[in-house]
Design an enzyme around this catalytic site. Structure first.
Site, PDB file in Angstrom:
ATOM      1  N   GLY A 191       7.222   1.513 -76.912  1.00  0.00           N
ATOM      2  CA  GLY A 191       6.668   0.748 -75.800  1.00  0.00           C
ATOM      3  C   GLY A 191       5.303   0.180 -76.105  1.00  0.00           C
ATOM      4  CE  LYS A 205       3.944   3.662 -62.350  1.00  0.00           C
ATOM      5  NZ  LYS A 205       5.088   3.584 -61.566  1.00  0.00           N
ATOM      6  N   GLY A 239      11.064   4.958 -73.678  1.00  0.00           N
ATOM      7  CA  GLY A 239      11.553   5.950 -72.710  1.00  0.00           C
ATOM      8  C   GLY A 239      12.127   7.168 -73.400  1.00  0.00           C
ATOM      9  NE  ARG A 272      14.401  -2.439 -79.966  1.00  0.00           N
ATOM     10  CZ  ARG A 272      14.064  -2.612 -78.701  1.00  0.00           C
ATOM     11  NH1 ARG A 272      14.554  -3.625 -78.016  1.00  0.00           N
ATOM     12  NH2 ARG A 272      13.256  -1.766 -78.110  1.00  0.00           N
TER      13      ARG A 272
HETATM   14  P1  AMP Z   1       2.302   2.467 -69.554  1.00  0.00           P
HETATM   15  O1  AMP Z   1       3.464   1.533 -69.418  1.00  0.00           O
HETATM   16  O2  AMP Z   1       2.287   3.574 -68.572  1.00  0.00           O
HETATM   17  O3  AMP Z   1       2.099   2.933 -70.980  1.00  0.00           O
HETATM   18  O4  AMP Z   1       1.023   1.619 -69.161  1.00  0.00           O
HETATM   19  C1  AMP Z   1       0.578   0.533 -69.899  1.00  0.00           C
HETATM   20  C2  AMP Z   1      -0.241  -0.345 -69.022  1.00  0.00           C
HETATM   21  O5  AMP Z   1      -1.347   0.356 -68.499  1.00  0.00           O
HETATM   22  C3  AMP Z   1      -0.789  -1.541 -69.758  1.00  0.00           C
HETATM   23  O6  AMP Z   1      -0.204  -2.709 -69.257  1.00  0.00           O
HETATM   24  C4  AMP Z   1      -2.291  -1.490 -69.466  1.00  0.00           C
HETATM   25  O7  AMP Z   1      -2.833  -2.738 -69.159  1.00  0.00           O
HETATM   26  C5  AMP Z   1      -2.354  -0.579 -68.259  1.00  0.00           C
HETATM   27  N1  AMP Z   1      -3.691   0.052 -68.144  1.00  0.00           N
HETATM   28  C6  AMP Z   1      -4.305   0.786 -69.065  1.00  0.00           C
HETATM   29  N2  AMP Z   1      -5.527   1.158 -68.638  1.00  0.00           N
HETATM   30  C7  AMP Z   1      -5.688   0.634 -67.413  1.00  0.00           C
HETATM   31  C8  AMP Z   1      -6.738   0.669 -66.455  1.00  0.00           C
HETATM   32  N3  AMP Z   1      -7.873   1.344 -66.708  1.00  0.00           N
HETATM   33  N4  AMP Z   1      -6.547   0.031 -65.279  1.00  0.00           N
HETATM   34  C9  AMP Z   1      -5.393  -0.629 -65.031  1.00  0.00           C
HETATM   35  N5  AMP Z   1      -4.372  -0.691 -65.897  1.00  0.00           N
HETATM   36  C10 AMP Z   1      -4.507  -0.068 -67.076  1.00  0.00           C
END
Ligand code: AMP
Length: 396
Positions: A353, A200, A376, A39
């Protein structure tokens, strides 16, 4: 959202006091040594330009979460020191944010000199976008420059409030973010492929909805995929699922069909009977995930399908890993997709991220067109939302 904002190149900064909001939120070890200076390096072009063009540069940033109180653990002094080494000149460090030290430092700065005030989040007024606090910050300068894309989706005093009191323009980092992502959304080179993964659906609802208006293909991976698979009537075992988003998932599938957008979901998966780094991966088709198993990565047939969709893309926007990439046994899907994006001729835009971290960690960073510096903020940009830290800047 398309922005056409003035940058530091569009105004005269010579002999002006310029307050620059940077993102110096760097990781540190327990001895406060900076463990990743990406950064700081990212802020250099704007700072150098201002210095070379005769501005007196007053830098500000947040660092960590000091919760509105002075706390030496979150001091920006180590950043000022490192920045001075990188620039080969002194960076004067104030001991407060809007107090005597900051004002004295700002007042004494000559053209071409650089100073830094303390962590703006030492004051709770920062995150409240308090008008009096913003005015105090502004009173030290004659021009405001925002170059902190990572906090541009926040309306805080130093990211937006100060623009009420000073002529406000963007620095080179924000300029790059908005020109590359803005062009991808408003006039993409086609086919335009969005790759969305991560934990999610609820985090990416707005993004999916907005991108369905613009893309030719949407690729879904990660835990998110199982909510969609279940919405289609699939049995997903113990895979992560948001049952309250099933209806939304169905709506999005329908919207994609109505708009003629290709909506790709995993056809097979690497599943395991528990969530752990040492779990044994088993390949299972999406229609037949056994009751006691959870999908933790996309499977080989899905990798091939996604590679094929990415290969001929004109533009790829990617946010979110395809599986639990933190576990080596379930990192293959994310790695393959990263390689496919890196090896395509597409304009490739990686959201910040986890996807940015995955791309860096897997060694593909220099093959991407753009890796966003804000997780974000880039998501909100892709959602089509207005970012307060950018909206407040002067239009060209
Ligand atoms: P995000 O912050 O929404 O981009 O989510 C990232 C996180 O999703 C990472 O820590 C991954 O380990 C988790 N992730 C990805 N695929 C899966 C899965 N099939 N089951 C559980 N967690 C997952």
């Amino acid at each position: 959202m398309t922005y056409n904002k003035k940058s530091i190149e569009d105004i005269c900064v010579k002999d002006k006091k310029v307050l620059v909001r940077c993102d110096f939120n760097v990781p540190q070890d327990e001895n406060l040594n900076i463990t990743d200076e990406t950064r700081i390096l990212g802020a250099l072009p704007t700072i150098k330009y201002l210095k070379e063009h005769g501005a007196a540069v007053i830098l500000c940033s947040h660092l960590g979460r000091p919760k509105g109180e002075f706390n030496p653990k979150y001091s920006l002094a180590p950043v000022a020191k490192r920045l001075g080494e990188l620039l080969g000149c002194e960076v004067k460090m104030a001991t407060d944010v809007i107090g005597e030290s900051a004002h004295a430092m700002a007042a004494s700065l000559k053209s071409g000199e650089i100073g830094m005030i303390e962590n703006v989040r030492f004051h709770k007024e920062e995150e409240k976008n308090d008008a009096a606090f913003a005015k105090e910050l502004a009173s030290m300068a004659e021009i405001y420059v925002n170059d902190a894309f990572g906090t541009a989706h926040r309306a805080h005093a130093s990211t937006a409030g100060v623009a009420n009191y000073l002529p406000a323009v963007c620095g080179f980092l924000i300029q790059k973010e908005i020109s590359i992502m803005g062009k991808a959304l408003s006039d993409p080179k086609r086919p335009f492929v969005a790759v969305l993964g991560g934990a999610k659906v609820s985090d990416k609802i707005g993004v999916i909805n907005n991108l369905l208006e613009k893309v030719d293909t949407i690729i879904i991976g990660g835990a998110m995929a199982y909510t969609f698979i279940k919405a289609q009537g699939g049995s997903i075992g113990t895979s992560r699922c948001e049952d309250d988003k099933l209806e939304y998932a169905s709506e999005m599938l329908k919207k994609a069909a109505d708009k003629g957008v290709r909506f790709l979901l995993p056809v097979d998966n690497l599943a395991a009977d528990h969530f752990a780094a040492d779990a044994t991966p088993v390949v299972v088709d999406s229609e037949h995930i056994p009751e006691n198993m959870m999908g933790l990565d996309i499977g080989p047939k899905t990798v091939a399908l996604y590679e094929e969709a990415i290969r001929d893309a004109g533009t790829v926007v990617w946010n979110g890993p395809m599986g639990v990439f933190e576990f080596e046994a379930f990192a293959g899907g994310t790695r393959s997709v990263a390689a496919a994006v890196a090896n395509s001729n597409a304009i490739s835009i990686i959201g910040g991220g986890d996807s940015a971290a995955a791309v860096e960690q897997l060694g593909f960073a220099d093959k991407m067109t753009h890796i966003s510096t804000g997780g974000g903020a880039s998501l909100e940009f892709l959602e089509g939302l207005e970012l307060p830290g950018i909206a407040c800047l002067q239009d060209k």
